[in-house]
Write a protein that holds these residues in place. Structure first.
Motif, PDB file in Angstrom:
ATOM      1  N   THR A  93      43.536  21.161  46.034  1.00 11.37           N
ATOM      2  CA  THR A  93      44.457  20.024  45.956  1.00 11.37           C
ATOM      3  C   THR A  93      45.377  20.167  44.748  1.00 11.37           C
ATOM      4  O   THR A  93      46.587  19.905  44.827  1.00 11.37           O
ATOM      5  N   ALA A  94      44.822  20.623  43.621  1.00 11.38           N
ATOM      6  CA  ALA A  94      45.631  20.825  42.411  1.00 11.38           C
ATOM      7  C   ALA A  94      46.623  21.978  42.583  1.00 11.38           C
ATOM      8  O   ALA A  94      47.768  21.908  42.110  1.00 11.38           O
ATOM      9  N   LEU A  95      46.198  23.035  43.283  1.00 16.51           N
ATOM     10  CA  LEU A  95      47.046  24.219  43.449  1.00 16.51           C
ATOM     11  C   LEU A  95      48.118  24.040  44.522  1.00 16.51           C
ATOM     12  O   LEU A  95      49.167  24.689  44.472  1.00 16.51           O
ATOM     13  N   ALA A  96      47.862  23.174  45.487  1.00 18.18           N
ATOM     14  CA  ALA A  96      48.782  22.984  46.620  1.00 18.18           C
ATOM     15  C   ALA A  96      50.152  22.515  46.127  1.00 18.18           C
ATOM     16  O   ALA A  96      50.254  21.623  45.285  1.00 18.18           O
ATOM     17  N   GLY A  97      51.189  23.156  46.639  1.00 17.90           N
ATOM     18  CA  GLY A  97      52.552  22.773  46.300  1.00 17.90           C
ATOM     19  C   GLY A  97      52.991  23.202  44.916  1.00 17.90           C
ATOM     20  O   GLY A  97      54.017  22.738  44.410  1.00 17.90           O
ATOM     21  N   THR A  98      52.232  24.112  44.281  1.00 20.28           N
ATOM     22  CA  THR A  98      52.572  24.563  42.926  1.00 20.28           C
ATOM     23  C   THR A  98      52.589  26.090  42.865  1.00 20.28           C
ATOM     24  O   THR A  98      52.133  26.775  43.783  1.00 20.28           O
ATOM     25  N   THR A  99      53.084  26.589  41.743  1.00 20.89           N
ATOM     26  CA  THR A  99      52.990  28.017  41.427  1.00 20.89           C
ATOM     27  C   THR A  99      51.974  28.172  40.300  1.00 20.89           C
ATOM     28  O   THR A  99      52.061  27.488  39.288  1.00 20.89           O
ATOM     29  N   HIS A 100      51.008  29.034  40.513  1.00 21.59           N
ATOM     30  CA  HIS A 100      49.984  29.270  39.501  1.00 21.59           C
ATOM     31  C   HIS A 100      49.924  30.758  39.180  1.00 21.59           C
ATOM     32  O   HIS A 100      50.539  31.583  39.847  1.00 21.59           O
ATOM     33  N   GLN A 101      49.162  31.058  38.151  1.00 23.46           N
ATOM     34  CA  GLN A 101      49.004  32.445  37.708  1.00 23.46           C
ATOM     35  C   GLN A 101      47.629  32.955  38.135  1.00 23.46           C
ATOM     36  O   GLN A 101      46.656  32.197  38.130  1.00 23.46           O
ATOM     37  N   VAL A 102      47.588  34.220  38.529  1.00 26.80           N
ATOM     38  CA  VAL A 102      46.314  34.885  38.787  1.00 26.80           C
ATOM     39  C   VAL A 102      46.204  36.045  37.804  1.00 26.80           C
ATOM     40  O   VAL A 102      47.060  36.927  37.777  1.00 26.80           O
ATOM     41  N   LEU A 103      45.169  36.000  36.980  1.00 26.44           N
ATOM     42  CA  LEU A 103      44.934  37.047  35.988  1.00 26.44           C
ATOM     43  C   LEU A 103      43.751  37.896  36.420  1.00 26.44           C
ATOM     44  O   LEU A 103      42.679  37.353  36.715  1.00 26.44           O
ATOM     45  N   THR A 104      43.937  39.201  36.455  1.00 31.24           N
ATOM     46  CA  THR A 104      42.820  40.105  36.730  1.00 31.24           C
ATOM     47  C   THR A 104      42.746  41.141  35.621  1.00 31.24           C
ATOM     48  O   THR A 104      43.708  41.867  35.371  1.00 31.24           O
ATOM     49  N   ALA A 105      41.602  41.153  34.951  1.00 33.91           N
ATOM     50  CA  ALA A 105      41.362  42.129  33.885  1.00 33.91           C
ATOM     51  C   ALA A 105      40.443  43.217  34.407  1.00 33.91           C
ATOM     52  O   ALA A 105      39.543  42.957  35.219  1.00 33.91           O
ATOM     53  N   VAL A 106      40.671  44.434  33.938  1.00 29.57           N
ATOM     54  CA  VAL A 106      39.854  45.591  34.312  1.00 29.57           C
ATOM     55  C   VAL A 106      39.463  46.322  33.038  1.00 29.57           C
ATOM     56  O   VAL A 106      40.296  46.518  32.144  1.00 29.57           O
ATOM     57  N   ALA A 107      38.204  46.707  32.956  1.00 30.34           N
ATOM     58  CA  ALA A 107      37.735  47.539  31.846  1.00 30.34           C
ATOM     59  C   ALA A 107      36.922  48.683  32.434  1.00 30.34           C
ATOM     60  O   ALA A 107      36.122  48.477  33.352  1.00 30.34           O
ATOM     61  N   VAL A 108      37.164  49.890  31.932  1.00 28.39           N
ATOM     62  CA  VAL A 108      36.420  51.066  32.396  1.00 28.39           C
ATOM     63  C   VAL A 108      35.809  51.762  31.188  1.00 28.39           C
ATOM     64  O   VAL A 108      36.513  52.214  30.285  1.00 28.39           O
ATOM     65  N   SER A 109      34.479  51.810  31.186  1.00 28.57           N
ATOM     66  CA  SER A 109      33.740  52.499  30.135  1.00 28.57           C
ATOM     67  C   SER A 109      33.470  53.930  30.590  1.00 28.57           C
ATOM     68  O   SER A 109      33.056  54.157  31.726  1.00 28.57           O
ATOM     69  N   GLY A 110      33.727  54.896  29.721  1.00 28.98           N
ATOM     70  CA  GLY A 110      33.512  56.292  30.099  1.00 28.98           C
ATOM     71  C   GLY A 110      33.760  57.227  28.937  1.00 28.98           C
ATOM     72  O   GLY A 110      33.754  56.803  27.771  1.00 28.98           O
ATOM     73  N   PRO A 111      33.996  58.506  29.241  1.00 30.82           N
ATOM     74  CA  PRO A 111      34.169  59.519  28.195  1.00 30.82           C
ATOM     75  C   PRO A 111      35.305  59.203  27.222  1.00 30.82           C
ATOM     76  O   PRO A 111      35.255  59.607  26.062  1.00 30.82           O
ATOM     77  N   ALA A 112      36.323  58.485  27.690  1.00 29.85           N
ATOM     78  CA  ALA A 112      37.472  58.154  26.836  1.00 29.85           C
ATOM     79  C   ALA A 112      37.266  56.853  26.069  1.00 29.85           C
ATOM     80  O   ALA A 112      38.202  56.330  25.474  1.00 29.85           O
ATOM     81  N   GLY A 113      36.036  56.327  26.113  1.00 34.68           N
ATOM     82  CA  GLY A 113      35.774  55.055  25.440  1.00 34.68           C
ATOM     83  C   GLY A 113      35.897  53.900  26.419  1.00 34.68           C
ATOM     84  O   GLY A 113      35.687  54.059  27.625  1.00 34.68           O
ATOM     85  N   LEU A 114      36.274  52.749  25.919  1.00 33.74           N
ATOM     86  CA  LEU A 114      36.458  51.571  26.770  1.00 33.74           C
ATOM     87  C   LEU A 114      37.953  51.329  26.919  1.00 33.74           C
ATOM     88  O   LEU A 114      38.625  50.968  25.951  1.00 33.74           O
ATOM     89  N   LEU A 115      38.447  51.561  28.115  1.00 33.26           N
ATOM     90  CA  LEU A 115      39.867  51.371  28.405  1.00 33.26           C
ATOM     91  C   LEU A 115      40.032  50.098  29.218  1.00 33.26           C
ATOM     92  O   LEU A 115      39.192  49.790  30.066  1.00 33.26           O
ATOM     93  N   GLU A 116      41.111  49.368  28.980  1.00 32.60           N
ATOM     94  CA  GLU A 116      41.264  48.109  29.698  1.00 32.60           C
ATOM     95  C   GLU A 116      42.727  47.749  29.936  1.00 32.60           C
ATOM     96  O   GLU A 116      43.630  48.291  29.292  1.00 32.60           O
ATOM     97  N   CYS A 117      42.910  46.823  30.859  1.00 35.15           N
ATOM     98  CA  CYS A 117      44.234  46.282  31.146  1.00 35.15           C
ATOM     99  C   CYS A 117      44.061  44.881  31.729  1.00 35.15           C
ATOM    100  O   CYS A 117      42.958  44.494  32.135  1.00 35.15           O
ATOM    101  N   CYS A 118      45.136  44.128  31.735  1.00 33.35           N
ATOM    102  CA  CYS A 118      45.128  42.805  32.361  1.00 33.35           C
ATOM    103  C   CYS A 118      46.445  42.636  33.098  1.00 33.35           C
ATOM    104  O   CYS A 118      47.517  42.909  32.539  1.00 33.35           O
TER     105      CYS A 118
END
Length: 197
Positions: A93-118
Protein backbone atom coordinates in the motif's frame (compact mmCIF):
# COMPACT_ATOMS: atom_id res chain seq x y z
CA UNK A 1 29.65 -30.64 -12.14
CA UNK A 2 32.12 -29.09 -9.71
CA UNK A 3 31.16 -25.97 -7.77
CA UNK A 4 33.36 -22.94 -8.37
CA UNK A 5 31.56 -20.66 -5.88
CA UNK A 6 29.89 -21.01 -2.51
CA UNK A 7 26.57 -19.13 -2.35
CA UNK A 8 25.76 -17.99 1.19
CA UNK A 9 22.05 -17.77 0.44
CA UNK A 10 19.02 -20.01 0.15
CA UNK A 11 17.53 -17.75 -2.52
CA UNK A 12 16.58 -19.75 -5.60
CA UNK A 13 16.60 -16.50 -7.57
CA UNK A 14 20.27 -15.82 -6.83
CA UNK A 15 21.14 -19.42 -7.67
CA UNK A 16 19.27 -19.15 -10.98
CA UNK A 17 20.93 -15.83 -11.84
CA UNK A 18 24.38 -17.29 -11.21
CA UNK A 19 23.48 -20.35 -13.29
CA UNK A 20 22.48 -18.01 -16.12
CA UNK A 21 26.12 -16.85 -16.36
CA UNK A 22 27.46 -20.39 -16.04
CA UNK A 23 28.59 -20.36 -12.40
CA UNK A 24 28.19 -23.67 -10.56
CA UNK A 25 27.44 -23.07 -6.88
CA UNK A 26 27.60 -24.88 -3.58
CA UNK A 27 24.50 -23.55 -1.78
CA UNK A 28 25.35 -22.83 1.86
CA UNK A 29 22.75 -20.57 3.55
CA UNK A 30 23.83 -18.71 6.66
CA UNK A 31 21.72 -17.45 9.53
CA UNK A 32 22.58 -13.91 10.60
CA UNK A 33 20.67 -11.22 12.43
CA UNK A 34 19.15 -8.96 9.77
CA UNK A 35 17.85 -6.30 12.16
CA UNK A 36 18.85 -2.80 11.02
CA UNK A 37 20.99 -0.85 13.48
CA UNK A 38 19.58 2.36 14.94
CA UNK A 39 19.88 5.21 12.41
CA UNK A 40 21.65 2.90 9.93
CA UNK A 41 21.45 4.16 6.35
CA UNK A 42 19.88 1.71 3.91
CA UNK A 43 23.03 1.32 1.81
CA UNK A 44 25.15 0.72 4.90
CA UNK A 45 22.60 -1.87 6.03
CA UNK A 46 22.59 -3.98 2.85
CA UNK A 47 26.37 -3.77 2.53
CA UNK A 48 26.85 -4.87 6.14
CA UNK A 49 24.58 -7.87 5.63
CA UNK A 50 26.22 -8.87 2.34
CA UNK A 51 29.66 -8.78 4.00
CA UNK A 52 28.44 -10.73 7.03
CA UNK A 53 26.88 -13.41 4.83
CA UNK A 54 29.98 -13.77 2.65
CA UNK A 55 32.30 -14.06 5.65
CA UNK A 56 30.05 -16.46 7.56
CA UNK A 57 29.49 -18.59 4.46
CA UNK A 58 33.22 -18.80 3.71
CA UNK A 59 34.01 -20.56 6.98
CA UNK A 60 35.29 -24.08 6.32
CA UNK A 61 35.34 -23.68 2.54
CA UNK A 62 38.17 -23.23 0.06
CA UNK A 63 35.77 -21.75 -2.49
CA UNK A 64 35.21 -18.04 -3.01
CA UNK A 65 31.95 -17.18 -1.26
CA UNK A 66 29.24 -14.76 -2.33
CA UNK A 67 26.88 -13.02 0.07
CA UNK A 68 24.16 -10.63 -1.02
CA UNK A 69 21.29 -8.64 0.40
CA UNK A 70 18.45 -6.68 -1.16
CA UNK A 71 16.29 -4.00 0.44
CA UNK A 72 13.42 -1.90 -0.85
CA UNK A 73 13.70 1.69 0.37
CA UNK A 74 10.99 4.37 0.39
CA UNK A 75 11.74 7.78 1.87
CA UNK A 76 14.67 6.34 3.81
CA UNK A 77 12.60 3.52 5.31
CA UNK A 78 13.90 -0.03 4.75
CA UNK A 79 11.28 -2.54 3.64
CA UNK A 80 12.44 -6.10 4.25
CA UNK A 81 10.54 -9.36 3.87
CA UNK A 82 6.96 -9.26 5.15
CA UNK A 83 6.26 -10.84 8.53
CA UNK A 84 2.69 -11.75 7.55
CA UNK A 85 -0.20 -10.81 5.25
CA UNK A 86 -0.95 -7.56 7.09
CA UNK A 87 2.70 -6.46 6.91
CA UNK A 88 2.86 -7.26 3.17
CA UNK A 89 -0.34 -5.28 2.59
CA UNK A 90 1.08 -2.35 4.55
CA UNK A 91 4.26 -2.31 2.46
CA UNK A 92 2.51 -2.69 -0.91
CA UNK A 93 0.00 0.00 0.00
CA UNK A 94 2.88 2.37 0.82
CA UNK A 95 4.76 1.49 -2.39
CA UNK A 96 1.73 1.67 -4.70
CA UNK A 97 1.69 4.75 -6.91
CA UNK A 98 5.24 5.76 -5.91
CA UNK A 99 8.83 5.41 -7.06
CA UNK A 100 11.10 3.63 -4.62
CA UNK A 101 14.70 2.50 -4.54
CA UNK A 102 15.92 -1.09 -4.58
CA UNK A 103 19.41 -1.58 -3.16
CA UNK A 104 21.31 -4.82 -3.70
CA UNK A 105 24.73 -5.29 -2.14
CA UNK A 106 27.12 -8.07 -3.11
CA UNK A 107 30.25 -9.20 -1.29
CA UNK A 108 32.61 -11.94 -2.48
CA UNK A 109 35.22 -13.38 -0.15
CA UNK A 110 38.14 -15.11 -1.86
CA UNK A 111 41.82 -14.97 -2.83
CA UNK A 112 41.59 -11.23 -3.57
CA UNK A 113 40.17 -10.50 -0.12
CA UNK A 114 36.63 -9.22 0.41
CA UNK A 115 35.35 -7.42 -2.66
CA UNK A 116 31.99 -5.69 -2.69
CA UNK A 117 29.60 -3.45 -4.56
CA UNK A 118 26.14 -1.96 -4.11
CA UNK A 119 23.71 -1.29 -6.94
CA UNK A 120 20.77 1.11 -6.71
CA UNK A 121 17.76 0.84 -9.02
CA UNK A 122 14.48 2.73 -9.10
CA UNK A 123 11.09 1.07 -9.48
CA UNK A 124 7.73 2.78 -9.97
CA UNK A 125 4.61 0.83 -9.08
CA UNK A 126 1.17 1.75 -10.35
CA UNK A 127 -1.73 2.21 -7.97
CA UNK A 128 -2.73 -1.19 -6.53
CA UNK A 129 -6.23 -1.88 -5.23
CA UNK A 130 -6.59 -3.57 -1.82
CA UNK A 131 -8.34 -6.49 -3.52
CA UNK A 132 -5.30 -6.95 -5.80
CA UNK A 133 -2.98 -6.95 -2.79
CA UNK A 134 -5.11 -9.63 -1.11
CA UNK A 135 -5.18 -11.73 -4.28
CA UNK A 136 -1.43 -11.32 -4.73
CA UNK A 137 -0.73 -12.43 -1.15
CA UNK A 138 -2.90 -15.50 -1.71
CA UNK A 139 -0.51 -16.64 -4.49
CA UNK A 140 2.24 -17.10 -1.90
CA UNK A 141 4.76 -15.17 -3.99
CA UNK A 142 5.29 -12.11 -1.76
CA UNK A 143 6.03 -14.02 1.46
CA UNK A 144 9.84 -14.05 1.15
CA UNK A 145 10.42 -10.99 -1.05
CA UNK A 146 11.88 -7.67 0.04
CA UNK A 147 9.12 -5.09 -0.12
CA UNK A 148 6.56 -7.86 -0.50
CA UNK A 149 6.77 -8.19 -4.29
CA UNK A 150 8.73 -9.99 -7.01
CA UNK A 151 9.45 -7.94 -10.14
CA UNK A 152 10.26 -11.12 -12.08
CA UNK A 153 7.03 -12.83 -11.06
CA UNK A 154 3.34 -12.11 -10.83
CA UNK A 155 3.96 -8.58 -9.52
CA UNK A 156 5.37 -7.57 -12.91
CA UNK A 157 1.85 -6.31 -13.68
CA UNK A 158 2.26 -3.67 -10.95
CA UNK A 159 5.53 -2.26 -12.34
CA UNK A 160 5.02 0.89 -14.39
CA UNK A 161 8.71 1.70 -14.82
CA UNK A 162 12.16 0.52 -13.79
CA UNK A 163 15.49 2.33 -14.03
CA UNK A 164 18.71 0.48 -13.35
CA UNK A 165 19.56 -3.22 -13.15
CA UNK A 166 16.68 -5.66 -13.52
CA UNK A 167 18.79 -8.54 -12.19
CA UNK A 168 19.71 -6.44 -9.12
CA UNK A 169 16.02 -5.89 -8.35
CA UNK A 170 15.50 -9.65 -8.70
CA UNK A 171 18.34 -10.23 -6.22
CA UNK A 172 21.80 -10.13 -7.83
CA UNK A 173 23.30 -7.53 -10.20
CA UNK A 174 24.91 -9.74 -12.83
CA UNK A 175 27.18 -7.18 -14.48
CA UNK A 176 28.75 -6.09 -11.20
CA UNK A 177 28.75 -9.57 -9.66
CA UNK A 178 30.52 -11.05 -12.70
CA UNK A 179 33.30 -8.46 -12.34
CA UNK A 180 33.79 -9.39 -8.67
CA UNK A 181 33.79 -13.11 -9.47
CA UNK A 182 36.38 -12.71 -12.21
CA UNK A 183 38.63 -10.83 -9.76
CA UNK A 184 38.28 -13.80 -7.38
CA UNK A 185 39.20 -16.29 -10.11
CA UNK A 186 35.70 -17.72 -10.57
CA UNK A 187 35.18 -18.70 -14.23
CA UNK A 188 31.99 -17.75 -16.01
CA UNK A 189 30.15 -19.98 -18.47
CA UNK A 190 31.60 -23.12 -16.92
CA UNK A 191 28.37 -25.10 -16.93
CA UNK A 192 26.34 -23.36 -14.25
CA UNK A 193 23.73 -24.79 -11.95
CA UNK A 194 24.09 -26.49 -8.60
CA UNK A 195 27.08 -28.73 -8.10
CA UNK A 196 26.38 -32.43 -7.64
CA UNK A 197 28.36 -33.85 -4.69
Amino acid sequence: MTATLRLASASPRRRELLASIGVAVDVHPVDIDETPHADEAAQDYVQRLARAKALAGAEGSQLPTLGSDTAVVLDGQIFGKPRDRAHAAEMLTALAGTTHQVLTAVAVSGPAGLLECCVASRVTLRDIAPSEIDAYWATGEPADKAGGYAIQGLAAVFVAEMQGSHSAVVGLPLYESAALLICQGVPLWSGGGVAVP
